[in-house]
Design an enzyme around this catalytic site. Structure first.
Site, PDB file in Angstrom:
ATOM      1  N   SER A 165      12.312   3.329  -8.011  1.00 42.82           N
ATOM      2  CA  SER A 165      12.095   4.659  -7.249  1.00 42.82           C
ATOM      3  C   SER A 165      13.165   4.986  -6.429  1.00 42.82           C
ATOM      4  O   SER A 165      13.771   3.940  -5.926  1.00 42.82           O
ATOM      5  CB  SER A 165      10.784   4.638  -6.495  1.00 42.82           C
ATOM      6  OG  SER A 165      10.661   5.683  -5.818  1.00 42.82           O
ATOM      7  N   TYR A 186       4.488   0.478  -1.186  1.00 42.67           N
ATOM      8  CA  TYR A 186       5.033   1.404  -2.345  1.00 42.67           C
ATOM      9  C   TYR A 186       6.626   1.058  -2.161  1.00 42.67           C
ATOM     10  O   TYR A 186       7.393   0.514  -3.111  1.00 42.67           O
ATOM     11  CB  TYR A 186       4.978   2.664  -2.479  1.00 42.67           C
ATOM     12  CG  TYR A 186       5.479   3.302  -3.828  1.00 42.67           C
ATOM     13  CD1 TYR A 186       4.821   3.376  -5.054  1.00 42.67           C
ATOM     14  CD2 TYR A 186       6.629   4.063  -3.568  1.00 42.67           C
ATOM     15  CE1 TYR A 186       5.322   3.968  -6.126  1.00 42.67           C
ATOM     16  CE2 TYR A 186       7.199   4.914  -4.911  1.00 42.67           C
ATOM     17  CZ  TYR A 186       6.661   4.670  -5.925  1.00 42.67           C
ATOM     18  OH  TYR A 186       7.129   5.603  -7.054  1.00 42.67           O
TER      19      TYR A 186
END
Length: 257
Positions: A139, A152
């Site tokens: 990401s 995350y």
């Protein structure tokens, strides 16, 4: 020559499904994976549409043994495994002092540990056939941080570190490993977040997209699924032997700042 086989975790929706369809269109056989009840039907419809072989598993990404069995099942079903795309992921947003320990542990397990277990399980098969392409869907948060996403961001940074190590270890066996780092992609998950954020911020959905989600992007557009799938297809090619250990930001310029 047998069709190339791709195992794509989290491939019954969102980014994973988009990648799976693009690979099927190019003639790859696909092992689908996900938690959707209709995962088997999704796999069958793709097989029929693109005339490729598919199968489906709902293996629990929280369990190392289940992930190892998923890889084993793929090899037994298709006779090989050439492309592993570690895509499965979950998200939770919270200030650190309120972040539930179980949420933290599950995000680390599914977003990072699962990529390790799957890659480890696939390694001997890829070595034996002197070909492997491991593509980790990280990401933009593997490159940059945002508030309230401790687990995350930690997991996605970890995946990029893991990518580099596997690239080094795979170099002599024609096994490459790279990471794709998308910004916001308009998946069903993100569409749900838009609605939730609109209520939370008392904004219209259009304002949420512009002022909250895409605020840090230079290009004020969602990243197209096709761009991510095209990048994955490039990395999977025979000719991509020297593309390894690299992270590709597909983020509308978010990480250029």
């Amino acid at each position: 020559m047998m069709n190339r086989v791709a195992l794509i975790t989290g491939s019954t929706s969102g980014i994973g499904l988009g990648i799976a369809k693009h690979f099927a269109k190019e003639g790859y056989d696909i092992m689908f994976h996900g938690l959707e009840n209709n995962g088997g039907e999704i796999a069958q419809s793709v097989a029929k549409e693109y005339n490729v072989k598919t199968s489906f598993s709902n293996a629990n990404m929280l369990e190392a043994e289940a992930i190892e069995n998923l890889v084993k099942q793929t090899i037994e079903t298709f006779g090989g495994l050439h492309i592993l795309i570690n895509n499965a992921g979950i998200q939770f947003v919270s200030p650190i002092e309120e972040f539930p320990n179980t949420k933290y542990e599950n995000i680390i397990a599914i977003n990072m540990n699962a990529a390790f277990y799957a890659s480890k399980a696939a390694w001997s098969q890829m070595k034996s056939q002197n070909f492997g392409r491991i593509i980790n869907i990280s990401s933009v948060h593997g490159l940059r941080a945002s508030e309230y996403k401790t687990a995350y961001v930690a997991a996605k940074h970890g995946v990029i570190g893991m990518t580099k190590v596997m690239a080094l270890e795979g170099a002599n066996h024609n096994i490459t490993c790279n990471a794709i780092c998308p910004g916001y992609v308009k998946t069903p998950l993100v569409e749900g977040q838009i609605k939730d954020q609109a209520k939370a911020h008392d904004m219209s959905e259009e304002e949420v997209v512009e002022k909250v989600m895409l605020r840090k992007q230079a290009v004020k557009e969602f990243v197209p699924l096709k761009a991510i799938a095209d990048m994955a297809l490039l990395l999977a090619k025979d000719s991509s032997t020297t593309i390894t250990g690299t992270s590709f930001a597909l983020d509308g310029g978010w990480s250029a700042q």
